[in-house]
Scaffold this active site. Structure first.
Site, short mmCIF file in Angstrom:
data_model
loop_
_atom_site.label_atom_id
_atom_site.label_comp_id
_atom_site.label_asym_id
_atom_site.label_seq_id
_atom_site.Cartn_x
_atom_site.Cartn_y
_atom_site.Cartn_z
N GLY A 13 0.82 -1.23 0.00
CA GLY A 13 0.00 0.00 0.00
C GLY A 13 0.84 1.26 0.00
O GLY A 13 0.52 2.23 0.69
N ALA A 15 1.76 3.28 -2.72
CA ALA A 15 1.67 4.21 -3.86
C ALA A 15 1.56 5.65 -3.36
O ALA A 15 2.00 6.59 -4.03
CB ALA A 15 0.46 3.85 -4.71
N ASN A 94 1.58 -2.26 5.36
CA ASN A 94 1.00 -0.93 5.56
C ASN A 94 -0.38 -0.78 4.92
O ASN A 94 -1.18 0.03 5.38
CB ASN A 94 1.98 0.10 4.98
CG ASN A 94 1.35 1.47 4.82
OD1 ASN A 94 1.16 2.20 5.78
ND2 ASN A 94 0.98 1.82 3.58
N TYR A 157 -12.88 -1.78 11.35
CA TYR A 157 -11.54 -1.20 11.32
C TYR A 157 -10.85 -1.45 12.66
O TYR A 157 -9.72 -1.95 12.72
CB TYR A 157 -11.63 0.30 11.04
CG TYR A 157 -10.29 0.98 10.89
CD1 TYR A 157 -9.59 0.93 9.69
CD2 TYR A 157 -9.71 1.66 11.96
CE1 TYR A 157 -8.35 1.56 9.55
CE2 TYR A 157 -8.48 2.29 11.83
CZ TYR A 157 -7.81 2.23 10.62
OH TYR A 157 -6.58 2.84 10.49
N1 LIG Z 1 -4.18 8.17 8.08
C1 LIG Z 1 -4.54 7.83 9.31
O1 LIG Z 1 -5.24 8.57 10.02
C2 LIG Z 1 -4.10 6.53 9.87
C3 LIG Z 1 -3.76 5.47 9.08
N2 LIG Z 1 -3.39 4.29 9.64
C4 LIG Z 1 -3.03 3.14 8.82
O2 LIG Z 1 -1.92 3.46 8.02
C5 LIG Z 1 -1.93 2.66 6.84
C6 LIG Z 1 -1.73 3.55 5.63
O3 LIG Z 1 -2.86 4.40 5.53
P1 LIG Z 1 -2.80 5.84 4.87
O4 LIG Z 1 -1.52 6.08 4.20
O5 LIG Z 1 -3.27 6.79 5.86
O6 LIG Z 1 -3.97 5.67 3.81
P2 LIG Z 1 -3.94 5.71 2.21
O7 LIG Z 1 -5.33 5.46 1.78
O8 LIG Z 1 -3.26 6.91 1.73
O9 LIG Z 1 -3.00 4.47 1.87
C7 LIG Z 1 -3.41 3.15 1.93
C8 LIG Z 1 -2.93 2.46 0.68
O10 LIG Z 1 -3.32 1.09 0.75
C9 LIG Z 1 -3.71 0.70 -0.54
N3 LIG Z 1 -4.56 -0.46 -0.51
C10 LIG Z 1 -5.88 -0.53 -0.18
N4 LIG Z 1 -6.34 -1.78 -0.34
C11 LIG Z 1 -5.29 -2.52 -0.75
C12 LIG Z 1 -5.12 -3.88 -1.09
N5 LIG Z 1 -6.14 -4.75 -1.05
N6 LIG Z 1 -3.90 -4.31 -1.46
C13 LIG Z 1 -2.87 -3.45 -1.54
N7 LIG Z 1 -2.97 -2.15 -1.27
C14 LIG Z 1 -4.15 -1.69 -0.88
C15 LIG Z 1 -4.43 1.91 -1.10
O11 LIG Z 1 -4.51 1.85 -2.50
C16 LIG Z 1 -3.58 3.03 -0.57
O12 LIG Z 1 -2.60 3.44 -1.50
C17 LIG Z 1 -3.28 1.93 6.85
O13 LIG Z 1 -3.08 0.61 7.30
C18 LIG Z 1 -4.11 2.73 7.83
O14 LIG Z 1 -5.10 1.95 8.45
C19 LIG Z 1 -3.29 4.13 10.99
C20 LIG Z 1 -3.63 5.16 11.82
C21 LIG Z 1 -4.07 6.43 11.33
C1 LIG Z 2 -15.59 9.26 11.02
C2 LIG Z 2 -14.55 9.06 9.96
C3 LIG Z 2 -13.14 9.11 10.52
C4 LIG Z 2 -12.19 8.75 9.46
C5 LIG Z 2 -10.78 8.70 9.99
C6 LIG Z 2 -9.94 8.09 8.97
C7 LIG Z 2 -8.86 7.37 9.22
C8 LIG Z 2 -8.43 7.11 10.55
C9 LIG Z 2 -7.59 6.11 10.76
C10 LIG Z 2 -7.23 5.77 12.09
O1 LIG Z 2 -6.56 4.78 12.30
C11 LIG Z 2 -7.76 6.64 13.13
C12 LIG Z 2 -6.89 6.71 14.29
C13 LIG Z 2 -7.30 7.25 15.38
C14 LIG Z 2 -8.62 7.80 15.74
C15 LIG Z 2 -8.56 8.11 17.19
C16 LIG Z 2 -9.51 8.25 18.01
C17 LIG Z 2 -10.90 8.17 17.70
C18 LIG Z 2 -11.66 8.63 18.86
C19 LIG Z 2 -13.03 8.09 18.85
C20 LIG Z 2 -14.02 8.98 18.23
O2 LIG Z 2 -13.72 9.91 17.50
O3 LIG Z 2 -15.18 8.70 18.51
#
Ligand SMILES: NC(=O)C1=CN([C@@H]2O[C@H](COP(=O)(O)OP(=O)(O)OC[C@H]3O[C@@H](n4cnc5c(N)ncnc54)[C@H](O)[C@@H]3O)[C@@H](O)[C@H]2O)C=CC1
Ligand SMILES: CCCCC/C=C\C=C\C(=O)C/C=C\C/C=C\CCCC(=O)O
Length: 310
Positions: A13, A15, A94, A157
């Site tokens: 993930g 890109a 990731n 999630y």
């Molecule tokens: N942005 C946030 O608030 C937070 C993100 N995370 C985690 O961090 C990681 C990266 O997320 P972000 O960069 O924020 O999101 P993002 O959406 O920018 O990146 C996620 C990537 O995963 C790829 N992906 C989705 N399904 C896939 C599949 N089946 N196979 C391969 N690739 C796939 C998407 O195409 C995308 O490029 C995720 O696991 C997310 O849950 C954790 C905490 C907070």
């Molecule tokens: C409602 C839509 C929220 C979308 C947020 C998107 C991505 C978030 C990814 C995470 O992993 C979020 C990480 C932390 C959230 C932390 C606290 C949440 C507190 C609970 C609440 O807001 O009710």
């Protein structure tokens, strides 16, 4: 400190978003990175950008859907072929989705099965016990994997991320490291400004911002990720929260379980009438009782030792 120079790394993930941030930082340390994602065009554009900055021999992009174990194996083999090596040193699991539009089955498939596909393969390939060279696995979970936020809509999630934390703690033991030479690390960021937020409404974002006190930027998470990768002990879980340095979260589950079980055992000897009997199975009054009793004992012991000393 784990030296990344010349190492081979596969990031799922990657890109865009956090995966791209991690890739850039790892490349800056002299490693070779295989970017993978289901987004072909974005992946190719990121590959082009990184080839320009770090050279064609150190960057490669492959389409890979993490839900498909055969896809993950194929990409692993292609990355080895591209970098002309017989092993990979680091796997970063990731890839992830929020799951609200994907639905719970796909959410668990990507966020949990995807991580397990990667981990199972990496354990097999990297294990010194199997003739491999050891390595590092970093699983990207979330702070939502560390506590049970009361979010009925986000259960898939949160469930997927806490399962990733649990898996990493179960497998990331000193024994696994000694036997297989593999460190297993988990990163738990708070909400971070990345494309994953694109699907949210302004109202959802505002609510989330209020709840977590502001969003992280990808570079803050990138910095924490590098500290974890380069210095983290196996089984460790790092939390990243806005406005403070990254910190490790110990597994307190067993400690709490023992504490509550001890309380329950002690409560057998406390007359039921002391508490509302309908609370028989609730632990708040029990806990208060035990904690107050412990405090009294502690004060008495402290006082008694003072009398003995002076
Ligand atoms: N942005 C946030 O608030 C937070 C993100 N995370 C985690 O961090 C990681 C990266 O997320 P972000 O960069 O924020 O999101 P993002 O959406 O920018 O990146 C996620 C990537 O995963 C790829 N992906 C989705 N399904 C896939 C599949 N089946 N196979 C391969 N690739 C796939 C998407 O195409 C995308 O490029 C995720 O696991 C997310 O849950 C954790 C905490 C907070
Ligand atoms: C409602 C839509 C929220 C979308 C947020 C998107 C991505 C978030 C990814 C995470 O992993 C979020 C990480 C932390 C959230 C932390 C606290 C949440 C507190 C609970 C609440 O807001 O009710």
């Amino acid at each position: 400190m784990f030296n990344l120079s010349g190492k081979t790394v596969l990031i799922t993930g990657s890109a865009g978003g956090l995966g791209k941030e991690f890739a850039q930082r790892i490349l800056q340390q002299g490693a070779k990175v295989c970017l993978t994602d289901i987004k072909t065009e974005l992946g190719q554009a990121t590959e082009k950008e990184f080839v320009k900055a770090f050279g064609a021999d150190r960057v490669h992009f492959e389409v890979c859907n993490v839900t498909n174990a055969d896809d993950v194996l194929k990409v692993w083999q292609n990355a080895c072929q591209k970098f002309e090596v017989d092993h990979l040193d680091v796997l970063v699991n990731n890839a992830g989705v929020m799951g609200e539009k994907e639905g719970w089955k796909l959410c668990l498939d990507i966020n949990l099965r995807g991580v397990l596909n990667g981990c199972t393969l990496a354990m097999e390939k990297m294990s010194r016990a199997n003739g491999g060279r050891g390595g590092v696995i970093v699983n990207v979970a979330s702070i939502l994997g560390l506590f049970n936020a009361q979010q009925p809509k986000g259960w898939a999630y949160n469930t997927s991320k806490s399962a990733v934390v649990t898996y990493s703690r179960c497998v990331g033991t000193a024994e696994t490291e000694a036997q297989d030479g593999i460190r297993i690390l988990t990163l738990c960021p708070s909400v971070t400004q990345t494309p994953i937020l694109d699907g949210c409404t302004q109202a959802e974002l505002a609510e989330m911002k209020k709840n977590v006190g502001g969003f992280l930027q990808a570079d803050q998470v990138g910095k924490a990720f590098m500290t974890l990768l380069q210095t983290g002990q196996t089984g460790s879980v790092m939390s990243v929260w806005k406005d403070c340095p990254p910190y490790y979260i110990p597994d307190t589950g067993m400690g709490l379980f023992i504490l509550y079980t001890t309380c329950a055992m002690v409560m057998r000897f406390v007359p039921k009438s002391v508490f509302d009997p309908t609370n028989g199975l609730k632990f708040f009054p029990h806990m208060t009782f035990i904690l107050v009793a412990m405090l009294v004992v502690w004060i008495l012991v402290a006082k008694f030792s003072m009398w003995l000393l002076f």
